[in-house]
Design a protein around this motif. Structure first.
Motif, mmCIF file in Angstrom:
data_model
loop_
_atom_site.group_PDB
_atom_site.id
_atom_site.type_symbol
_atom_site.label_atom_id
_atom_site.label_comp_id
_atom_site.label_asym_id
_atom_site.label_seq_id
_atom_site.Cartn_x
_atom_site.Cartn_y
_atom_site.Cartn_z
ATOM 1 N N THR A 162 0.913 -1.276 -0.325
ATOM 2 C CA THR A 162 0.741 0.020 0.116
ATOM 3 C C THR A 162 0.820 0.806 -0.094
ATOM 4 O OG1 THR A 162 -1.451 -1.454 1.105
ATOM 5 C CG2 THR A 162 -2.202 0.750 0.846
ATOM 6 N N LEU A 163 0.656 2.188 -0.742
ATOM 7 C CA LEU A 163 0.895 3.352 -0.857
ATOM 8 C C LEU A 163 -0.102 4.434 -0.692
ATOM 9 C CD1 LEU A 163 4.160 2.696 -3.566
ATOM 10 C CD2 LEU A 163 4.555 2.807 -1.781
ATOM 11 N N LYS A 164 1.293 5.834 -0.768
ATOM 12 C CA LYS A 164 0.311 6.796 -0.718
ATOM 13 C C LYS A 164 0.508 7.833 -0.483
ATOM 14 C CE LYS A 164 0.826 8.473 4.087
ATOM 15 N NZ LYS A 164 -0.255 8.859 5.750
ATOM 16 N N THR A 165 0.414 8.750 -0.921
ATOM 17 C CA THR A 165 0.649 10.252 -1.736
ATOM 18 C C THR A 165 -0.157 11.264 -0.972
ATOM 19 O OG1 THR A 165 -0.737 11.245 -3.576
ATOM 20 C CG2 THR A 165 1.477 10.281 -4.465
ATOM 21 N N THR A 166 0.243 12.728 -0.309
ATOM 22 C CA THR A 166 -0.580 13.655 0.634
ATOM 23 C C THR A 166 -2.049 13.739 -0.386
ATOM 24 O OG1 THR A 166 -0.589 15.260 -0.884
ATOM 25 C CG2 THR A 166 1.223 14.799 0.697
ATOM 26 N N GLU A 167 -2.266 13.158 -1.460
ATOM 27 C CA GLU A 167 -3.679 12.802 -1.928
ATOM 28 C C GLU A 167 -4.634 11.661 -2.186
ATOM 29 O OE1 GLU A 167 -3.281 15.636 -5.399
ATOM 30 O OE2 GLU A 167 -2.000 16.154 -3.313
ATOM 31 N N MET A 168 -4.009 10.554 -2.310
ATOM 32 C CA MET A 168 -4.222 9.468 -3.014
ATOM 33 C C MET A 168 -3.894 7.752 -1.991
ATOM 34 S SD MET A 168 -2.997 9.073 -6.587
ATOM 35 C CE MET A 168 -3.992 7.724 -7.449
ATOM 36 N N GLU A 169 -4.094 7.313 -1.904
ATOM 37 C CA GLU A 169 -3.676 5.864 -0.948
ATOM 38 C C GLU A 169 -3.568 4.684 -2.582
ATOM 39 O OE1 GLU A 169 -3.999 5.691 3.060
ATOM 40 O OE2 GLU A 169 -3.797 3.507 2.360
ATOM 41 N N THR A 170 -3.911 4.140 -2.841
ATOM 42 C CA THR A 170 -3.308 2.586 -3.615
ATOM 43 C C THR A 170 -3.021 1.359 -3.030
ATOM 44 O OG1 THR A 170 -3.399 4.242 -6.039
ATOM 45 C CG2 THR A 170 -3.220 1.560 -6.105
ATOM 46 N N ILE A 171 -3.197 -0.022 -3.480
ATOM 47 C CA ILE A 171 -2.742 -0.963 -2.718
ATOM 48 C C ILE A 171 -2.238 -1.731 -4.297
ATOM 49 C CG2 ILE A 171 -3.258 -3.513 -1.799
ATOM 50 C CD1 ILE A 171 -5.822 -2.173 -0.536
ATOM 51 N N TYR A 172 -1.325 -2.302 -4.381
ATOM 52 C CA TYR A 172 -1.183 -2.734 -5.588
ATOM 53 C C TYR A 172 -0.240 -4.597 -4.955
ATOM 54 C CZ TYR A 172 0.285 1.363 -7.235
ATOM 55 O OH TYR A 172 0.594 3.489 -7.702
ATOM 56 N N ASP A 173 -0.266 -4.839 -6.153
ATOM 57 C CA ASP A 173 -0.637 -6.869 -6.183
ATOM 58 C C ASP A 173 1.443 -6.542 -5.991
ATOM 59 O OD1 ASP A 173 -2.385 -7.777 -5.299
ATOM 60 O OD2 ASP A 173 -3.166 -7.965 -7.321
ATOM 61 N N LEU A 174 1.574 -7.669 -5.091
ATOM 62 C CA LEU A 174 2.831 -8.085 -5.627
ATOM 63 C C LEU A 174 3.810 -9.481 -6.136
ATOM 64 C CD1 LEU A 174 4.435 -6.662 -1.794
ATOM 65 C CD2 LEU A 174 4.410 -5.471 -4.179
#
Ligand SMILES: Nc1ncnc2c1ncn2[C@@H]1O[C@H](COP(=O)(O)OP(=O)(O)OP(=O)(O)O)[C@@H](O)[C@H]1O
Ligand SMILES: [Mg+2]
Length: 463
Positions: A162-174
């Protein structure tokens, strides 16, 4: 073409000198100049030869500014006066991105290609092309890494990041490869990272400021960065430097880029070079590439013949030309392959384009200093008296001969169980190994018993 090219990096010429740990010039680490380009008496392994080093410093500065492509410099002086050493000093002082290629004049005769092809390749190895490229990256602060190990203990691991910036958050499959690189880089929650979308390369930028108060996993050198703003996916500009020669090799159909590793490049068709020149100048106009003229150093340049000199004349006029530095220890001598005599064995029309740096023989003090640097480099201990004797030998025979005696005396000393080379060890190796003048003396005395004896052979001939 572009995709292939960017996959490789310039193999550093300087790496080669690093492998050769105690080569003849391994003690040279630069030109030993201060900020005002004034040479220090002893600095960066360089001793004395002040005027030549000052001149070399000015050339170096001009090379760094990128102003003197297509110029040629000749370093001329007696054997053993540090001409090659100065060229190595220049190489050490150039930036990482500026190519430096060194060849000896004789080398081009022994390759399985024409002389001019060998010279062309050397010229093009000395020209860097800095290519700018845009790549897509993902940049964000790690919120969570979750890795699911298969219950059986074997099989592929999977996970989520799970990565985020100040505006959004996304989950990536590894996938398993990404999991491996994440653990290799020791990425944890709170790290700010970038992932190159094309290569999957992970780069840790630092810890997020928001985590500044958790002092688990924090060393003194922990760097804090802001949590990135905006979108997670960004376009970023990356820069690679390759040499024109590498672009040539990669694009010459018969060889392919594997030839870069085998060194078996063969001749490159002139059409390939023309196409590449055209492409590179197109990129230059579009602002995608920049030419970095590097340095081509041709040692023992008197070994070249008329054909090569005329090639040099022409190559220097091309707008894709590096700075040419040459060295010679010859005085007025025959130009190879002709009956004409000329200073340094170089045709007058080429000489006319050169600026010449002269080197002069060393004083006793300087010789002593150089020998001292050398024995430290070779890890041999020498007593003061032994150094004095060695210095005398250096002055009376040659500096090179004296340098050779250091390691041989070291061996003799170790064999007798000593730790510091004494005068007796120097005497021993001096009697075991002849210097040039004693060797010629010996030849003269016993010439009749040698095979192929011709007294005229004593006159040196370069062709
Ligand atoms: N000013 C100097 N400072 C430190 N080391 C030096 C200096 N000059 C020469 N040397 C060392 O002395 C040895 C001989 O010098 P070098 O090979 O540079 O001479 P050269 O002028 O190139 O001779 P040749 O004409 O025979 O090629 C080398 O090991 C070199 O590193
Ligand atoms: Mg030399």
């Amino acid at each position: 073409m572009a995709a292939q090219m960017t996959a490789t990096k310039v193999p550093e010429v300087r790496d080669i000198t690093r492998i050769e740990r105690i080569g003849a010039h391994s003690h040279i680490r630069g030109l030993g100049l201060d900020d005002a380009l004034e040479p220090r008496q002893v600095c960066q392994g360089m001793v004395g030869q002040l005027a030549a080093r000052r001149a070399a410093g000015i050339i170096l500065e001009m090379i760094k500014d990128g102003h003197i492509a297509g110029r040629a410099v000749l370093i001329a002086g007696q054997p053993g006066t540090g001409k090659t050493a100065i060229a190595m000093g220049i190489a050490q002082s150039l930036g990482q991105d500026t190519p430096f290629t060194a060849i000896a004049g004789s080398e081009i005769f022994s390759l399985e290609m024409s002389k001019t092809e060998a010279l062309s390749q050397a010229f093009r190895k000395a020209i860097g092309v800095r290519i700018k490229e845009e790549t897509e990256i993902i940049e964000g602060e790690v919120v969570e890494i979750q890795i699911d190990r298969p219950a059986t203990g074997t099989g592929t691991k999977v996970g989520k990041l799970t990565l985020k910036t100040t505006e959004m958050e996304t989950i990536y499959d590894l996938g398993s490869k990404m999991i491996e690189s994440l653990s290799k880089e020791r990425v944890q929650a709170g790290d700010v990272i970038t992932i190159d979308k094309a290569t999957g390369k992970i780069n840790k930028l630092g810890r997020s400021f928001t985590r500044a108060r958790d002092y688990d996993a924090m060393g003194a050198q922990t760097q804090f960065v802001q949590c990135p703003e905006g979108e997670l996916q960004k376009r970023k500009e990356v820069v690679h430097t390759v040499s024109l020669h590498e672009i040539d090799v990669i694009n010459s159909r018969t060889q392919g880029f594997l030839a870069l590793f085998s060194g078996d490049t063969g001749e490159i068709k002139s059409e390939v070079r023309e196409q590449i020149n055209a492409k590179v100048s197109e990129w230059r106009e579009e602002g995608k590439a920049e030419i970095i003229p590097g340095v081509l150093f041709i040692d023992e340049v008197h070994m070249l013949d008329m054909e090569c000199f005329s090639f040099l004349n022409r190559a220097l006029e091309s707008d894709l030309s590096p700075v040419l530095i040459m060295a010679t220890n010859r005085g007025i001598t025959r130009i190879r392959g002709t009956n004409y005599q000329s200073p340094h064995g170089i045709p007058i029309d080429l000489l006319d384009r050169l600026i010449i740096i002269a080197t002069s023989p060393y004083s006793e003090k300087e010789t002593r200093q150089i020998l001292k640097i050398r024995y430290e480099e070779e890890d041999v201990e020498l007593s003061e008296e032994a150094l004095t004797v060695l210095t005398r030998i250096g002055l009376e025979t040659s500096l090179r001969y004296a340098i050779q005696l250091i390691s041989t005396a070291g061996v003799v000393c170790r064999k007798r169980g000593g730790t510091e080379v004494q005068v007796e060890d120097i005497k021993r190796v001096y009697s075991l190994f002849l210097d040039e003048s004693r060797s010629s003396q010996y030849m003269k005395e016993y010439q009749d018993s040698f095979l192929f004896n011709e007294t005229q052979a004593a006159q040196m001939d370069t062709s």
